[in-house]
Design an enzyme around this catalytic site. Structure first.
Site, PDB file in Angstrom:
ATOM      1  N   ARG A 168       9.653  -4.082  29.585  1.00 35.78           N
ATOM      2  CA  ARG A 168       8.650  -3.030  29.451  1.00 35.78           C
ATOM      3  C   ARG A 168       7.777  -2.891  30.693  1.00 35.78           C
ATOM      4  O   ARG A 168       6.581  -2.591  30.600  1.00 35.78           O
ATOM      5  CB  ARG A 168       7.767  -3.283  28.219  1.00 35.78           C
ATOM      6  CG  ARG A 168       8.518  -3.289  26.901  1.00 35.78           C
ATOM      7  CD  ARG A 168       9.197  -1.939  26.632  1.00 35.78           C
ATOM      8  NE  ARG A 168      10.018  -2.039  25.442  1.00 35.78           N
ATOM      9  CZ  ARG A 168      11.315  -2.367  25.460  1.00 35.78           C
ATOM     10  NH1 ARG A 168      11.924  -2.589  26.609  1.00 35.78           N
ATOM     11  NH2 ARG A 168      12.002  -2.453  24.341  1.00 35.78           N
ATOM     12  N   SER A 245       4.244   0.880  19.850  1.00 29.53           N
ATOM     13  CA  SER A 245       4.002  -0.561  19.772  1.00 29.53           C
ATOM     14  C   SER A 245       2.870  -0.921  20.733  1.00 29.53           C
ATOM     15  O   SER A 245       2.992  -0.715  21.939  1.00 29.53           O
ATOM     16  CB  SER A 245       5.268  -1.330  20.136  1.00 29.53           C
ATOM     17  OG  SER A 245       6.303  -1.053  19.219  1.00 29.53           O
ATOM     18  N   GLU A 350       0.747  -3.183  25.566  1.00 31.35           N
ATOM     19  CA  GLU A 350       1.774  -2.384  26.227  1.00 31.35           C
ATOM     20  C   GLU A 350       1.195  -1.111  26.861  1.00 31.35           C
ATOM     21  O   GLU A 350       1.604  -0.732  27.952  1.00 31.35           O
ATOM     22  CB  GLU A 350       2.875  -2.024  25.220  1.00 31.35           C
ATOM     23  CG  GLU A 350       4.085  -1.367  25.844  1.00 31.35           C
ATOM     24  CD  GLU A 350       5.263  -1.284  24.888  1.00 31.35           C
ATOM     25  OE1 GLU A 350       6.006  -0.294  24.962  1.00 31.35           O
ATOM     26  OE2 GLU A 350       5.450  -2.205  24.078  1.00 31.35           O
TER      27      GLU A 350
END
Length: 358
Positions: A168, A245, A350
């Site tokens: 990510r 998320s 994130e």
């Protein structure tokens, strides 16, 4: 400056609530320069950089948590939307809606991107974040990225090997060095999906892991699964007023894994199966599983709170209609600190934060 920015082709608006431009629907006011062409985007960024004015780039706004005070500078809204499908690849301008790109490739009879269906945001953001879902990551599909180097002013196509992809992340994340102008992805010309590498998706299709299915069939299954978790945007569903998320799945170094497993066993029982996945340099644990086992159930902290965990998926922090950035930061800290206290694992956010910190 206003006249110079208008001359670039940008459309200027003053005191725009940035909540209107993000999927979390929070963020205070800022001046916005909307760029509907790549030429306007390049010229606008160059003009602002030359004048030393802070720039915040926003396209889909799906991975941003912006302060209630807004942004003291100019928000450059990337509204480019071109999509060109070739013999075995697709080139999308940075502002193109990502799911629109995926849908167009599947409708044209190509496979490859179907596991990334339903992910909110823009095409240009996908390599920045190394977006991934259901066993597929952008890093494995990307052919090249067209970048504007903000220091030199150079525009060039960059190969994936130069982007430092990780879980990510990439060298583009948390960096102002370059602006993504376009992306090119490889496609499967026979219309088959990428090999199914995620058990939940394979099971939903009645397929074996590693098997391929028609891309359209896989896309439909992915959209069903994501919708069931509140991960497909719906203005009437507050569970989708999120940044997806909120925490990444933590990778625990090999030498720390025994202590983490012992902490988990002491709190949830030694006979409980813990979902883990192999990762470079350690073991990846499920952030959603850890959050729930640390005592934060779906919908935490309950009715009446403006910011809550999704009622469908504990990994999403949601705005129930009137939340502020401060509300969301408070919730994120509560969850992060609770997991750390219980299991000794610190979850990392994130989304990109602007004007706030966790």
């Amino acid at each position: 400056m206003r006249d110079r920015l208008t001359a670039t082709g940008a459309r200027l608006r003053a005191r725009v609530p940035l909540a209107e431009l993000t999927t979390l629907r929070v963020g205070g006011p800022a001046t916005v320069a909307e760029c509907a062409s790549t030429d306007a985007l390049v010229a606008t960024v160059r003009e602002l950089d030359a004048a030393g004015i802070p720039v915040l780039l926003i396209a889909g706004g799906s991975n941003l948590l912006i302060a209630d005070d807004g942004f003291d500078g100019v928000v450059v809204r990337i509204a480019t939307a071109g999509v060109e499908i070739g013999a075995d690849s697709v080139i999308a301008e940075a502002g193109a809606n990502w799911d629109t790109v995926v849908a167009a490739t599947v409708a044209a009879g190509f496979g490859g991107l179907e596991c990334l269906s339903g992910i909110p945001g823009s095409a240009g953001a996908t390599p920045v974040q190394n977006v991934g879902a259901y066993g597929v990551e952008v890093a494995g599909l990307l052919r090249r990225v067209r970048l504007l180097d903000r220091a030199s002013g150079e525009i060039r196509w960059v190969e994936p090997g130069e982007l430092g992809f990780g879980y990510r992340t990439s060298v583009l994340k948390h960096s102002d060095a370059a602006v993504v102008l376009a992306v090119e992805f490889a496609l499967r010309a026979d219309g088959s999906s990428a090999p199914l590498g995620y058990r939940e998706l394979a099971n939903s299709l009645g397929a074996a892991e590693g098997e391929s299915r028609p891309a359209a069939e896989v896309r439909a299954a992915v959209l069903r699964l994501r919708a069931g978790k509140g991960m497909v945007l719906d203005p009437d569903d507050h569970d989708t007023w999120s940044a997806g998320s909120f925490f990444t799945n933590p990778v625990v170094p090999d030498d720390e894994v025994p202590a983490v497993r012992a902490a988990i066993a002491s709190h949830v029982g030694a006979d409980v199966a813990v979902p883990t996945f192999p990762a470079a340099g350690g073991v990846k644990f499920s952030a959603g599983w850890l959050i729930e086992r640390a005592g934060f159930a779906k919908g935490f902290p309950g009715e009446g709170y403006p910011a809550r965990l999704s009622t469908k998926h504990t990994l999403a922090l949601t705005n129930r209609g009137a939340a502020t950035a401060t509300d969301l930061v408070t919730l994120a800290r509560t969850v992060r600190d609770g997991v750390a206290e219980r299991f000794g694992i610190r979850l990392e956010p994130e989304p990109v934060t602007v004007g706030v910190s966790l």
